[in-house]
Structures are given as structure tokens and as C-alpha cells.
Design a protein around this motif. Structure first.
Motif, mmCIF file in Angstrom:
data_model
loop_
_atom_site.group_PDB
_atom_site.id
_atom_site.type_symbol
_atom_site.label_atom_id
_atom_site.label_comp_id
_atom_site.label_asym_id
_atom_site.label_seq_id
_atom_site.Cartn_x
_atom_site.Cartn_y
_atom_site.Cartn_z
ATOM 1 N N GLY A 5 0.824 -1.195 0.000
ATOM 2 C CA GLY A 5 0.000 0.000 0.000
ATOM 3 C C GLY A 5 0.859 1.246 0.000
ATOM 4 O O GLY A 5 2.074 1.191 -0.198
ATOM 5 N N ILE A 6 0.231 2.362 0.273
ATOM 6 C CA ILE A 6 0.919 3.662 0.305
ATOM 7 C C ILE A 6 1.386 3.927 1.736
ATOM 8 O O ILE A 6 0.583 3.968 2.664
ATOM 9 N N THR A 7 2.678 4.088 1.922
ATOM 10 C CA THR A 7 3.230 4.349 3.248
ATOM 11 C C THR A 7 3.039 5.814 3.620
ATOM 12 O O THR A 7 3.406 6.713 2.861
ATOM 13 N N ILE A 8 2.465 6.042 4.782
ATOM 14 C CA ILE A 8 2.231 7.405 5.277
ATOM 15 C C ILE A 8 3.388 7.764 6.209
ATOM 16 O O ILE A 8 3.411 7.344 7.361
ATOM 17 N N ARG A 9 4.335 8.525 5.717
ATOM 18 C CA ARG A 9 5.529 8.843 6.500
ATOM 19 C C ARG A 9 5.401 10.165 7.249
ATOM 20 O O ARG A 9 6.164 10.432 8.167
ATOM 21 N N SER A 10 4.465 10.970 6.856
ATOM 22 C CA SER A 10 4.262 12.251 7.535
ATOM 23 C C SER A 10 2.773 12.486 7.723
ATOM 24 O O SER A 10 1.964 12.191 6.839
ATOM 25 N N TRP A 11 2.426 13.016 8.898
ATOM 26 C CA TRP A 11 1.027 13.283 9.213
ATOM 27 C C TRP A 11 0.729 14.777 9.198
ATOM 28 O O TRP A 11 -0.305 15.209 9.716
ATOM 29 N N LEU A 55 4.310 1.555 16.081
ATOM 30 C CA LEU A 55 5.763 1.693 16.107
ATOM 31 C C LEU A 55 6.360 1.997 14.744
ATOM 32 O O LEU A 55 7.493 2.475 14.650
ATOM 33 N N ASN A 56 5.626 1.723 13.688
ATOM 34 C CA ASN A 56 6.124 1.925 12.327
ATOM 35 C C ASN A 56 5.131 2.769 11.531
ATOM 36 O O ASN A 56 3.956 2.876 11.909
ATOM 37 N N PRO A 57 5.602 3.375 10.427
ATOM 38 C CA PRO A 57 4.687 4.202 9.620
ATOM 39 C C PRO A 57 3.475 3.404 9.148
ATOM 40 O O PRO A 57 3.574 2.217 8.830
ATOM 41 N N ALA A 58 2.331 4.062 9.138
ATOM 42 C CA ALA A 58 1.106 3.421 8.673
ATOM 43 C C ALA A 58 1.183 3.198 7.162
ATOM 44 O O ALA A 58 1.778 3.988 6.428
ATOM 45 N N VAL A 59 0.577 2.102 6.718
ATOM 46 C CA VAL A 59 0.522 1.778 5.290
ATOM 47 C C VAL A 59 -0.944 1.702 4.888
ATOM 48 O O VAL A 59 -1.694 0.860 5.404
ATOM 49 N N PHE A 60 -1.339 2.581 3.992
ATOM 50 C CA PHE A 60 -2.730 2.611 3.544
ATOM 51 C C PHE A 60 -3.009 1.373 2.698
ATOM 52 O O PHE A 60 -2.363 1.140 1.674
ATOM 53 N N THR A 61 -3.974 0.549 3.149
ATOM 54 C CA THR A 61 -4.300 -0.697 2.449
ATOM 55 C C THR A 61 -5.770 -0.762 2.047
ATOM 56 O O THR A 61 -6.284 -1.835 1.748
ATOM 57 N N GLY A 62 -6.454 0.362 2.055
ATOM 58 C CA GLY A 62 -7.842 0.392 1.623
ATOM 59 C C GLY A 62 -8.765 -0.337 2.584
ATOM 60 O O GLY A 62 -8.705 -0.151 3.793
ATOM 61 N N LEU A 63 -9.604 -1.195 2.036
ATOM 62 C CA LEU A 63 -10.612 -1.893 2.826
ATOM 63 C C LEU A 63 -10.125 -3.220 3.391
ATOM 64 O O LEU A 63 -10.939 -4.030 3.869
ATOM 65 N N ASN A 64 -8.822 -3.472 3.369
ATOM 66 C CA ASN A 64 -8.299 -4.763 3.825
ATOM 67 C C ASN A 64 -8.734 -5.109 5.242
ATOM 68 O O ASN A 64 -9.114 -6.244 5.531
ATOM 69 N N ASN A 65 -8.660 -4.148 6.145
ATOM 70 C CA ASN A 65 -9.036 -4.427 7.535
ATOM 71 C C ASN A 65 -10.503 -4.812 7.648
ATOM 72 O O ASN A 65 -10.860 -5.740 8.396
ATOM 73 N N TYR A 66 -11.362 -4.116 6.920
ATOM 74 C CA TYR A 66 -12.791 -4.402 6.996
ATOM 75 C C TYR A 66 -13.126 -5.740 6.327
ATOM 76 O O TYR A 66 -13.981 -6.485 6.819
ATOM 77 N N LEU A 67 -12.440 -6.052 5.233
ATOM 78 C CA LEU A 67 -12.666 -7.340 4.580
ATOM 79 C C LEU A 67 -12.171 -8.487 5.449
ATOM 80 O O LEU A 67 -12.819 -9.533 5.553
ATOM 81 N N PHE A 68 -11.011 -8.284 6.086
ATOM 82 C CA PHE A 68 -10.484 -9.318 6.987
ATOM 83 C C PHE A 68 -11.416 -9.520 8.177
ATOM 84 O O PHE A 68 -11.608 -10.641 8.649
#
Length: 872
Positions: free
Chosen positions: A520-526, A624-637
Motif C-alpha cells: 500500500g501507500i506508506t504514510i511517513r508524515s502526518w 511503532l512503524n509508519p502506517a501503510v494505507f491498504t484500503g478496505l483490507n481491515n474491513y474485509l479481513f
């Protein structure tokens, strides 16, 4: 204007007070003093550890006097109010995320690898190598300044004082292999490995047995002495034969319980020759055939003892200290850790105790294998974002030295003897230190009885042949999976093979997610998040302000949306409205000013985290690590992959049964107490008190009430000739038990019901009586309709509270048995803090929010049909 001035002055006073109250470093700390923040196992530094730390600080001061470049260290610590750092690592996780971690943490060794895989800990191999090199160089020129304080042996400063040994470097060869290797993490994906912790203590397991019970049942050798089992076959036969029951068929003495003490499936699996993880760390082998055999062996013993339900009911009465069932002779044999020896030496002085290696399969002994044990323990680690890593390493080197060992053991011995307790030290990861502690405080202790010395020898002899839990980034999940598989098998939910196959796939799935994470897209800055949040706040404030300050006549004139926002009456600015409009604007400003503290609190502490949780619910995020945008993966899982999602949701929905029951009891109490008699206020208070008892205290109380052996409920059932239930130990009654417990606090709702009853005019009942209505008809046609607003309120609040149920399961059942009390909030907590799946936990939280909103909206919609207000 005066309102704004008063508000500004009040805000300034508040900020000034907060500034003075804010914690800050002590003014007494000199510039050359460096603070080392230490996080231990549940509390601040005290006792033996405090004595050792004071010596460390003294050495740093003396070294600073010789070498001003060496800092003066001061070690500080705080309170850690968690059950354990592996089951509830919230405080440590938050400190890491907030950039304020401890410099040194004493952490469970088996959990180090899981945290190291996420970059939580500093690799220590370079520190070890550097110390070795510095020590070697100094040995060639001992006239030079030592590489660290205490490197030279310190002669006694007073007559009779002991010589303080030199502080030597940390070397791998000084440690038992299992202790050292458990703190070494090898990345399965890259093959790279490093050391992430220095072992601080250790403990292994052995078979403890009551010699008198064995002799009474005829298990003796040719000399008439108790003969412990050597093989699984002997253990199984002895476990059944030495079990005794009372006249009602309940267990009163048990020969052996496979999972009582501290053995677990790990012990039996290794004894059978099984492995739980492949050599390369990429494959979970929980269903290895020897492990299947081990679980079959455990299940067979439980079945022969009358089933896991019966055994768990017997175990529910177990306590510690002088009421330890092993001390009382209720348990003939158990596999347990060395830490129990201290209590046994105190409370079990009259116990004829023996110790031996845990039995193994006969075929394994025939192969020439030696008896094994498994060890665990703790290790000192340095968080990756620690601010004082150099000082942290200095402290770790000292705490693992022989000098610190002697100081801490002497302190513990003094404390124990002053309390009239015999002192038995635990086991230690360095071979020489462990031997020294055994010889000094066990072997040469004339006050210690020989039976305890023999037991400690058995434990120490097994250290060289002890296994340790698999070092893997999914160690906590694998640990839970072996527990779940054991429960499913012994409770008859699945066969051992089916249970192990199923949970192997679960653990392997999680390991695969670590080795091959979703892309996915790594979010390195908020930064964008804060700008977006600020813009949303500004837009909301602007729209609310324009809406509230627009004169009423403006709403009547047709105009575009933007024009209606920026224009006031007759197209003029809203600031040009009449004096009446100015008055309402002033009132509006005063209202906002009064609500400002809450608004600021919501914006800073609630609104931002809410929006952030929405974002990370679409990400793979472990804090502990940068978030990675994975879309609906969490909801599908959540819907398709999480094996416990639907189970936890079902458990939570089941608890909704308690809502109407609690409402009925609360209303009944309110009607009973809605009378005018002397002392009624006292009765109301008594019925209300249970609702304000702290959840932890009430949970502990109800654990005893639900005790199958000696609990109040089963005693009452016994009086009327009914069989007792296993309550919390049986999956069919565990949720009902918690519902019954919830009814105890019905007095809290009673107050609301009572207020509603007070609001019903007596004239209604008088008129109904004149028309011939009886008590039931008055209740049905007057009380219930008039109370519908209160029924609706309690229904909505009860439903929201039920979906948040957590504390009772966390304290009383830990989600068991067989996950029957694993509620949605508890499952969410486990994913967030135990497995560090924070993104998935956020998705679960929003799913829960959606359910609650939909159910509440449905109730609001339906309430129009049955809720009657006074003006209706």
C-alpha cells in the motif's frame, strides 16, 4: 466585551496554574547528572533493586570525580499499573508512541522478539562486542583508567565487610544457552539476527510430588520411598488412581492435572519430540505429529478424570499461600516453575515434598533422550527511541554483574529472614552466578531443610537441557493458539488433530502477514492530517457562527447558500443588525465562552483521535512503524478472515438478554421503594450501593460467589437438592453468570425508575380505582405508558453499555472458557495492545460504532410508536 476580558483573565489564571502543576525535572539535579529512566515489572524501584541501583549511582559519582567527562547517573522509575507487560503493554506502547520511552525496561524475554521485529528495541550485539574489546585492551594495561566504574575488585572499607567483585563484560559464554538465545531475534525474511536483550533472570519447570500421597497409594521403590513417575504412561495411570471423590462424586483430591501449575502444551510437545516453529522461522508447526500426540495425551487424562469441566470446577477453588492445594494435599503431583519453591519452603514446611524431572514418553527415553524442561524469564532491553542509551547500557552491565547479584541476594535474604521466612533464591541466567546463589543460600544454608535443597538441585540440573518458546514475530499469537487448541481439545469442541490444524493455520496466517505484508501507500508524515483537521475545525466554527448570528428575517428571503452565509439582513453584513440581534449575539458569545473548556478538550483530546482512528482503520498500523494505507483490507479481513470476530460479536449480542432483565428488576425495586414509610431512604441507599462498587472489587467478589466447590450459589442449590453448576468454568453458563452478576447493580437504574414514578400524578391511580381497575390494570394502563420515556432511555443506555462490556471478562475469565466470554471490546483490546494490530482494532471500533448508531437510530424511529410524553 467585558465577558471576553473575564474569560481571557480566567484562561490566563488556568494556564498559569497548569504551568506550575506540570511535572518537571527536579531543580536539585545538577547539570552533570544524567537521569536514566527505568521501567520494571509493575512498580517503582524498591527493595533489593533499590540497593543495587544506589551502588550503581555511587560508582558513577566516584568515576566522575576521577574523570569529569563521565556523567553522574541517577536512576528513576515510576508506577506501572499493568497486569503484565505482555498481556497489557499499554503503558510501554504509549511511551514509545509518545517519544518518551524508558531508557531501560525489564521485559519478558519471549516477547522481545515480537517487539524487536517491529523496531521497538535497540540491537545490543555492538554494545557487547565493544565492551569485550575495551576489557581486553584494559587487561593489557591495567594501570590505565578502567573502561567502566567497578571494573576493579573493591577491597572492603571496614572490618568484616565483603570484598566487592569486579564488574566484568557481558559475555555470551557465561549464560545458559536457552537464556541467551531466547533474546536473539533472527528476521525470517532476511536471515539477519541480533541480540535485543540481556537476560536478567530465568526459571524452569520440574515435577513436584507429595511423597505421602504416593506412598499411601503404593507407589514406592524397593526402599519404601516414594517413586515418582518417569514416563507418560506411569503419569497417566497414577493421575487416575490417586484421584479421590466425595460422596457426591466431586473431586476432593486429584492425582495430576495436565495444565495446572506451569507446563502448557509447549512442555508436552517438546517432550514428545515436536517443534512449534521451523528452523528458518517461516513455518508454524503447531500441528507437528508429536504435538498432536502430546495434546491427545493431555485430553485423555482430562477425560479419565471426568472431563475438563469437572477438573476446572475443582481448580476454581484453588488459592495461594497457606491455602495452596498442593500444600493442603489436594493435588498429589504438578509440573510447576522454580518460583513456587519460596512459598513451599514457608507454607509447606510440614509437606513431604519431592521433585523430579517431568515424565516423558517411554519411547523417547528408550531413544536415550534425557529429561527436559522449558525455561522462561526476563531480560533488560533498551527501547529504540531511548534518549540515554549509553547510560542505559552502563546500568544493564552493572545489574547483570556479580557485584549487583551479591547486593540484591543479600538484600532479599535479609528481608526474608527478618520476616521469619526461609530464603530460596530463584534461578539466574549466568551459570557462575546461579551456582554461587545456590551454594551460598541453599546448599550451605543449615536452616533450610534437605527436601528443599534436593528440589532446587533438580531444577538447576535441568537448566542445560531446557527449551524456550519459539522466537518469532507472532510469539504472542502462537502462545494463545496453543492455549485455544488445548481448550478446544480438552473440552471436546474438536479432536486434537482438528484443533491443532485449525490454529496452525491461524498463526501461520499472521506470520505470513508479517513476512509478506499487504502492499500500500506508506504514510511517513502526518502533516497533512493536522492541516486537514485544522481546516475542518475552522470551517465548522465559521459555518456555526454565521448560522447562529444571522438575523431571523434573512432566512425568509430567497438567496443562494453562500450569499446567505456572508450577508445579513437586506444584504448587509450581519454586524449591522439591530440591538435585539446584538443582544442575542452577546448571549451566544457568552455561551460559547462557558463551553470553551469542553470544546477545547473535545477538539484536542477527542475530535483529533476520532478522525485519526478513521484514517488508520484503512491502514496497516502497529504504532511503532509508519502506517501503510491498504484500503478496505481491515474491513474485509474482519468479515472474512478473523476467526474470532463473529464469536466475539455473538458473545456480545448474547449479553443483550441482560438488558430487559435488569430493567425489570430495577423497575420492581423502584416500585417497592416508592412508598412513604419510615426508613425508606436507608433501603434506597442499600439497594443503590452495589451499583457504585468498583468493577474490580465486585468481580473478585462474584468469582467467589460462582465458585463451583464452595460458592454461595451452589451452596443454595445444594440446600434445595439441585446439582451445582460450573458457572464461569463452563462455556454454556459463563455468559449467564455475567448476566446474573450484572443484575446485582440494578439499583443504579432504580434511581431513574424512581424519578419516573415520582412524576406520575396520584390522581391517575385514584381515578382508575374509582373505575374499578385493579393493581395489575393500573400498572399496565397507567404506570407503563407514563414510564415509556424512562424505559426508552434505559433501553438505549443499556444497549450502548452492553456493547462496551470488557472489565468483567478481563478480570474474571480472561475470555474463556473456550472464548465463550471473549466480547467484542475485549477482542478489540487484544488486537490493539496484545497483537499490535492497531489499524485493524480501529476498524473494529468503527464497526462497533456503526452497530450502536444503527440500533440507536432504529430505537429512536420505533419510539414514536410506543413512547408517550406528557405533551402527546
Amino acid at each position: 466585551m467585558s465577558g471576553w476580558i473575564k474569560g481571557g483573565f480566567g484562561g490566563a489564571v488556568l494556564l498559569t496554574a497548569l504551568w506550575f502543576l506540570a511535572p518537571r525535572p527536579s531543580a536539585e539535579v545538577a547539570e552533570d547528572v544524567v537521569e536514566i529512566h527505568y521501567m520494571g515489572r509493575g512498580g517503582p524501584i524498591q527493595g533489593a533493586m533499590e540497593d543495587a541501583v544506589r551502588e550503581f549511582e555511587r560508582l558513577s559519582r566516584e568515576r566522575h570525580a576521577l574523570d569529569p567527562s563521565y556523567p553522574v547517573y541517577r536512576v528513576i522509575s515510576g508506577q506501572d499499573a499493568t497486569r503484565s507487560q505482555t498481556e497489557d503493554p499499554t503503558r510501554f506502547l504509549v511511551s514509545l508512541a509518545g517519544g518518551m520511552p524508558p531508557d531501560v525496561i525489564d521485559f519478558d524475554r519471549f516477547a522481545i522478539s515480537e517487539w524487536a521485529a517491529r523496531g521497538a528495541f535497540t540491537p545490543l550485539a555492538d554494545y557487547v562486542q565493544r565492551d569485550k574489546e575495551n576489557w581486553t585492551a584494559w587487561q593489557r594495561d591495567t594501570n590505565a583508567l578502567p573502561p567502566w566504574p567497578g571494573a576493579r575488585e573493591e577491597l572492603p572499607r571496614a572490618a568484616g565487610a565483603p570484598t566487592k567483585p569486579a564488574i566484568t563484560p557481558i559475555l555470551q559464554e557465561n549464560f545458559f544457552p536457552g537464556c541467551w538465545n531466547e533474546a536473539v531475534y533472527r528476521n525470517p525474511a532476511t536471515g539477519e539476527s541480533n541480540l535485543y536483550g540481556i537476560p536478567s533472570d530465568t526459571d524452569n519447570r520440574a515435577l513436584l510430588y507429595n511423597k505421602d500421597i504416593l506412598i499411601r497409594n503404593g507407589y514406592t521403590n524397593e526402599f519404601g520411598e516414594a517413586r515418582p513417575p518417569r514416563t507418560w504412561e506411569e503419569l497417566e495411570e497414577m493421575a487416575i488412581r490417586m484421584t479421590e471423590r466425595d460422596e457426591k462424586g466431586r473431586i476432593k483430591t486429584i492425582g495430576f492435572i495436565p495444565n495446572y501449575g506451569n507446563s502448557w502444551l509447549y512442555m508436552y510437545g517438546w517432550q514428545a519430540g515436536g517443534e512449534f516453529l521451523s528452523d528458518d522461522g517461516r513455518t508454524i508447526t503447531l500441528n507437528d505429529p508429536p504435538i498432536v500426540e502430546a495434546l491427545t495425551f493431555m485430553t485423555r487424562i482430562y477425560n479419565k478424570l471426568g472431563g475438563a469441566n469437572s477438573v476446572y470446577a475443582f481448580q476454581s477453588s484453588f488459592q495461594g499461600g497457606d491455602l495452596d492445594p498442593f500444600v493442603l494435599g489436594k493435588v498429589a503431583m504438578k509440573i510447576d516453575g522454580v518460583w513456587v519453591m519460596s512459598d513451599l519452603a514457608f507454607y509447606g514446611r510440614d509437606l513431604n515434598i519431592g521433585a523430579a524431572p517431568a515424565p516423558m514418553p517411554a519411547r523417547e527415553l528408550e531413544k536415550g533422550r534425557q529429561p527436559i524442561s522449558w525455561l522462561a524469564g526476563w531480560a533488560y532491553a533498551i527501547p529504540s527511541t531511548a534518549r540515554e542509551k549509553k547510560g542505559a547500557w552502563e546500568l544493564i552491565r552493572f545489574l547483570t554483574s556479580q557485584r549487583a547479584m551479591e547486593i540484591m541476594r543479600a538484600s532479599e535474604n535479609f528481608t526474608a529472614t527478618s520476616q521469619g521466612r526461609p530464603y530460596l533464591p530463584r534461578q539466574y541466567p549466568q551459570r557462575a552466578q546461579n551456582d554461587w546463589a545456590f551454594q551460598t543460600y541453599v546448599e550451605h544454608n543449615s536452616a533450610l531443610e534437605p527436601k528443599f535443597k534436593q528440589a532446587m538441585r533438580v531444577y538447576n540440573d535441568l537448566l542445560d537441557n531446557s527449551r524456550f518458546r519459539p522466537v518469532t514475530p507472532v510469539g504472542q499469537k502462537l502462545w494463545n493458539c496453543q492455549i485455544w487448541a488445548t481448550e478446544d481439545a480438552i473440552f471436546g469442541k474438536k479432536t486434537p488433530q482438528e484443533a491443532l490444524d485449525y490454529y496452525t493455520s491461524i498463526a501461520q496466517r499472521d506470520l505470513n502477514a508479517v513476512l509478506n505484508p499487504p502492499q500500500g501507500i506508506t504514510i511517513r508524515s502526518w502533516t497533512w492530517f493536522f492541516w486537514t483537521y485544522g481546516a475542518l475545525i475552522a470551517l465548522t466554527v465559521f459555518l456555526v457562527y454565521r448560522r447562529e448570528t444571522r438575523p431571523p428575517s434573512a432566512a425568509k428571503k430567497p438567496r443562494g447558500f453562500l450569499l446567505s452565509l456572508f450577508a445579513g439582513e437586506d444584504g448587509k453584513s450581519a454586524s449591522h443588525v439591530g440591538s435585539k440581534g446584538s443582544y442575542f449575539r452577546a448571549q451566544w458569545r457568552d455561551g460559547v465562552l462557558c463551553a470553551l473548556p469542553w470544546l477545547l478538550g473535545f477538539i484536542i483530546f477527542t475530535g483529533g483521535p476520532l478522525l485519526f482512528s478513521i484514517v488508520i482503520s484503512f491502514c496497516r498500523f502497529d504504532v511503532l512503524n509508519p502506517a501503510v494505507f491498504t484500503g478496505l483490507n481491515n474491513y474485509l479481513f474482519m468479515i472474512r478472515g478473523d476467526e474470532l470476530f463473529w464469536k466475539s460479536l455473538y458473545n456480545t449480542l448474547f449479553m443483550v438478554i441482560g438488558i430487559p432483565l435488569g430493567m425489570a428488576i430495577g423497575l420492581g425495586l423502584a416500585m417497592l421503594l416508592n412508598v412513604k414509610v419510615r426508613g425508606i431512604a436507608v433501603w434506597r441507599t442499600l439497594f443503590y450501593l452495589p451499583s457504585i462498587v468498583p468493577a474490580v472489587a465486585s468481580s473478585i467478589l462474584w468469582i467467589w460467589i460462582f465458585n463451583p466447590q464452595s460458592g454461595l450459589f451452589n451452596a443454595m442449590l445444594d440446600l434445595v437438592g439441585l446439582p451445582g453448576l460450573n458457572w464461569l468454568q463452563d462455556e454454556s453458563t459463563s455468559k449467564w453468570s455475567l448476566i446474573i452478576m450484572g443484575l446485582w447493580g440494578a439499583g443504579g437504574g432504580m434511581i431513574i425508575w424512581l424519578a419516573g414514578l415520582k412524576g406520575i400524578s396520584e390522581s391517575y391511580y385514584e381515578a382508575a380505582s374509582l373505575d374499578g381497575a385493579n393493581a395489575w390494570q393500573q400498572f399496565r394502563y397507567i404506570t407503563i405508558p407514563m414510564m415509556t420515556p424512562y424505559i426508552f432511555f434505559n433501553l438505549v443506555m443499556g444497549l450502548i453499555g452492553t456493547f462496551q462490556i470488557f472489565t468483567q471478562a478481563f478480570i474474571m475469565t480472561q475470555g474463556g472458557p473456550v472464548n465463550s466470554t471473549l466480547f467484542f471490546a475485549y477482542h478489540l483490546f487484544n488486537n490493539a495492545f496484545r497483537y499490535m494490530h492497531m489499524g485493524y482494532a480501529a476498524a473494529m471500533a468503527w464497526f462497533l460504532f456503526l452497530i450502536v448508531v444503527l440500533l440507536t437510530a432504529f430505537q429512536m424511529k420505533m419510539s414514536k410508536r410506543w413512547v408517550h410524553y406528557e405533551e402527546d
